[in-house]
Write an enzyme that holds these catalytic residues in place. Sequence first.
Site, PDB file in Angstrom:
ATOM      1  N   LYS A   1       0.884  -1.164   0.000  1.00  0.00           N
ATOM      2  CA  LYS A   1       0.000   0.000   0.000  1.00  0.00           C
ATOM      3  C   LYS A   1       0.919   1.210   0.000  1.00  0.00           C
ATOM      4  O   LYS A   1       2.105   1.101   0.288  1.00  0.00           O
ATOM      5  CB  LYS A   1      -0.890  -0.010   1.245  1.00  0.00           C
TER       6      LYS A   1
ATOM      7  N   HIS B   1       2.274   6.823   2.789  1.00  0.00           N
ATOM      8  CA  HIS B   1       1.734   8.166   2.605  1.00  0.00           C
ATOM      9  C   HIS B   1       2.118   9.091   3.756  1.00  0.00           C
ATOM     10  O   HIS B   1       2.975   8.779   4.569  1.00  0.00           O
ATOM     11  CB  HIS B   1       0.217   8.096   2.414  1.00  0.00           C
TER      12      HIS B   1
ATOM     13  N   HIS C   1       2.303   7.958   7.422  1.00  0.00           N
ATOM     14  CA  HIS C   1       3.519   7.233   7.801  1.00  0.00           C
ATOM     15  C   HIS C   1       4.688   8.196   7.966  1.00  0.00           C
ATOM     16  O   HIS C   1       5.570   7.970   8.783  1.00  0.00           O
ATOM     17  CB  HIS C   1       3.872   6.177   6.753  1.00  0.00           C
TER      18      HIS C   1
END
Length: 513
Positions: free
Chosen positions: A73, A76, A79
């Site tokens: 994933k 982004h 994080h």
Amino acid sequence: MRLAEKLKCDTVVSEISTGQGTVNFKINRELLTKTVLQQVIEDGSKYGLKSELFSGLPQKRIVVEFSSPNVAKKFHVGHLRSTIIGNFIANLKEALGHQVTRINYLGDWGMQFGLLGTGFQLFGYEEKLQSSPLQHLFEVYVQVNKEAADDKNVAKSAHEFFQRLELGDMQALALWQKFRDLSIDEYMRIYQRLGVHFDEYSGESFYREKSQEVLKLLDSKGLLQKTLKGTAVVDLSGNGDPSSVCTVMRSDGTSLYATRDLAAAIDRMEKYNFDKMIYVTDKGQKKHFQQVFQMLQIMGYDWAERCQHVPFGVVQGMKTRRGDVTFLEDVLNEIRLRMLQNMASIKTTKELENPEETAEQVGLAALIIQDFRGFLLSDYQFSWDRVFQSRGDTGVFLQYTHARLHSLEETFGCGYLNDFNTACLQEPQSVSILQHLLRFDEVLYRSSQDLQPRHIVSYLLTLSHLAAVAHRTLHVRNSPPEVAGARLHLFRAVRSVLANGMKLLGITPVCRM
């Protein structure tokens, strides 16, 4: 009055007087000057940390889990926040002498790998996987999700792939391992750019067997309840309150996020015997961690109270020129690009040996300071324009101040710095800097109590403003040697404390820009 008469002046206090209901002390300024400057220069990077505020502090074993992106994933902005906040907390604890273990707990297991395995078999390209794994896996993941929504067979084979993984099928595991290894290599490159390191890359996958043991343990304590759907839940309220039921097993016997977090906590306690474990994630996971800590408690682990969740708010509106941010790398590249353009347009930019690296360090400072100025829990609207203002309270201003003070030292050398006359630093600008330097330990103490970096940020910004005023008014050039020497001493102390504070926040100070 009577109290004031009993007090004696000494080497520190030069005068005692009374006002209405107050006793006033006048401090011997020369002593203040000498003591503070000596302390800053002698203690170096430990200045402020040797204060009696921290004396007798027991050395603890601290585990900090932060960053924790999901393989496949996108990495982004959430994080990114976890990464810089966790890094700050780990830096601060380490500076205070604790033994810190930094763990990156990857989302490298779960149903998404069923989808990914199936998706890669359908639309994957080996060469794309090798050249940019995170980008390619993300594309595959998006595509297979679309397919699975329309085609029941795709969804079914994804489910089967994950079951094969859970059962330890060699072929499925080999593909999974490849995804994981290539992704970690790419993450490590990004972390290096951020100046962040980890002692351990762990992941949910490590706990697939241990989470089965956790389920057995919950069952043996009579805490597991089977639902009609065949899932297993733990009722934390003890009276069937639906809001406090936590699902720990799927109907096919596979583990969930919560089960794996329980297993991870138990495993870390055995491995590190920690005094404190800090999880740095967004506030959306607040309930999840409350439930995990509660389950540990009812399982009989009284060390659950040593676990702490440090939640943070959401960042809105971080877009690069190519559109919405998907990858952290895009953000880093964007910062570097914009910073290089800014530096190119400023007349004072020196010929830099490595302009790209300087742009990256200044840009990161800008990003970190914008993020750390408020309460961590607050959501905020990201603004590129605000990040890069060189005036005002930004990371660019901190870096600029540091570089400017560094060039002052370079210009005048350290020939002046042997002995200096404290009587030469009696101007109000000097005194306000000295008083501010004296407060550094209090600020570190406040941040160590509530783990909020904003105290250090506002301290450093004020220090930089004071330094800017002093730099304009207290000239070194054309001053008598002992005045010049004393002022250089003062500026050197400011630069030293500025660098210490920036490093704690995870910023690398630049010497030229």
